[in-house]
Enzyme design. Structure first.
Site, PDB file in Angstrom:
ATOM      1  N   GLY A  21      43.549  19.896 -21.949  1.00 25.45           N
ATOM      2  CA  GLY A  21      42.893  20.072 -20.656  1.00 25.45           C
ATOM      3  C   GLY A  21      43.526  19.313 -19.499  1.00 25.45           C
ATOM      4  N   SER A  22      44.848  19.027 -19.599  1.00 23.42           N
ATOM      5  CA  SER A  22      45.467  18.320 -18.472  1.00 23.42           C
ATOM      6  C   SER A  22      45.520  19.215 -17.222  1.00 23.42           C
ATOM      7  CB  SER A  22      46.856  17.810 -18.838  1.00 23.42           C
ATOM      8  OG  SER A  22      47.748  18.876 -18.998  1.00 23.42           O
ATOM      9  N   ILE A 107      43.840  35.648 -26.659  1.00 22.54           N
ATOM     10  CA  ILE A 107      44.259  36.834 -25.897  1.00 22.54           C
ATOM     11  C   ILE A 107      43.010  37.649 -25.562  1.00 22.54           C
ATOM     12  CG2 ILE A 107      45.660  38.945 -25.923  1.00 22.54           C
ATOM     13  CD1 ILE A 107      47.410  36.451 -26.020  1.00 22.54           C
ATOM     14  N   ASN A 122      46.457  32.764 -14.880  1.00 21.20           N
ATOM     15  CA  ASN A 122      46.891  31.954 -16.026  1.00 21.20           C
ATOM     16  C   ASN A 122      48.085  31.106 -15.610  1.00 21.20           C
ATOM     17  OD1 ASN A 122      47.253  31.189 -18.850  1.00 21.20           O
ATOM     18  ND2 ASN A 122      49.028  32.569 -18.856  1.00 21.20           N
ATOM     19  N   HIS A 124      51.488  29.476 -17.125  1.00 20.59           N
ATOM     20  CA  HIS A 124      52.378  29.589 -18.283  1.00 20.59           C
ATOM     21  C   HIS A 124      53.547  28.620 -18.097  1.00 20.59           C
ATOM     22  CE1 HIS A 124      54.247  31.400 -21.765  1.00 20.59           C
ATOM     23  NE2 HIS A 124      55.385  31.376 -21.081  1.00 20.59           N
ATOM     24  N   ALA A 194      55.525  20.778 -12.379  1.00 21.38           N
ATOM     25  CA  ALA A 194      55.256  22.175 -12.002  1.00 21.38           C
ATOM     26  C   ALA A 194      53.798  22.599 -12.211  1.00 21.38           C
ATOM     27  CB  ALA A 194      56.194  23.103 -12.760  1.00 21.38           C
TER      28      ALA A 194
END
Ligand code: GAR
Length: 217
Positions: A21-22, A107, A122, A124, A194
């Site tokens: 959960g960062s 998913i 989301n 990624h 990022a």
């Protein structure tokens, strides 16, 4: 009341998690610092009962819900539609307007995807279209990047549709790969430089634009 004030509100966001959960923490921090002003983290749903993310949410006073993936396995097959339908009803009950997948490893499918079309994002841990799709998650993504020998990687925030990591890209940020990087050191740098930066920025940009467009929410 001036007309613009009518839309001067925050969208109710749900953050879906499976582990540490960062990224959820980055969103909570952004809310606290005022960077995230067009959304309110109203709910956290975890696919795992022992996810550390649940503690982070509880500490921030965010309502939590556990919807375990393992409860939707029939003879080893995952009942994607059943899981997605139940998740949809939880989101609807909580009047959620925007959904953020932050390290969420399930998913999703119908009927959720249609109900929240262009309202699910989301994060990624690569520069899509590299190192993405089925089987590319967490450390595996960084292992693949190092194996290929790329010198630049990064993170992507994108809309979620029925193709794994295939929805339209909202934001990306590049990160240098350094000599001697391991999957773990690279994962950490991609998160710090990022993911934790672009996820709050992309959510804010999307919600601000939805409010401005007065889209049906
Ligand atoms: C993050 O690196 C996220 O990008 C990745 O899992 C990690 C979760 O960390 N997600 C995926 O790989 C999804 N394809 P967190 O729980 O500390 O946010």
């Amino acid at each position: 009341m001036p007309p613009f004030l009518k839309y001067d509100k925050r969208l109710r966001a749900a953050v879906l998690v499976s582990g540490g959960g960062s990224n959820l923490q980055a969103l909570l921090n952004a809310q606290k610092s005022g960077l995230l002003k067009s959304a309110e983290i109203s709910l956290t749903v975890s696919s795992s009962a022992d996810a550390y993310a649940l503690k982070r949410a509880a500490e921030a006073g965010v309502k939590t819900y556990v919807l375990q993936e393992e409860d939707y396995l029939n003879n080893g097959f995952f009942n994607k539609t059943g899981y997605s339908a139940n998740l949809l009803s939880i989101l609807a009950k909580n009047q959620i307007q925007i959904v953020v997948l932050a390290g969420f490893l399930v998913i999703l499918g119908e009927p959720l995807l249609s109900a929240y079309k262009n309202k699910i994002i989301n994060v990624h841990p690569s520069l899509i279209p590299s190192f993405c799709g089925d089987g590319f998650y967490g450390l595996y993504v960084h292992e693949a990047a190092l194996k290929k020998g790329v010198k630049i990687t990064g993170a992507t925030v994108h809309f979620v549709n029925d193709v794994t990591d295939g929805g339209e890209i909202l934001m990306q940020k590049a990160v240098d790969v350094k000599q001697g990087d391991t999957p773990e050191t690279l994962q950490r740098r991609v998160m710090e430089e990022a993911e934790w930066v672009i996820l709050p920025q992309a959510l804010e940009a999307l919600c601000a634009s939805l409010i401005l467009q007065k889209k049906d929410l």
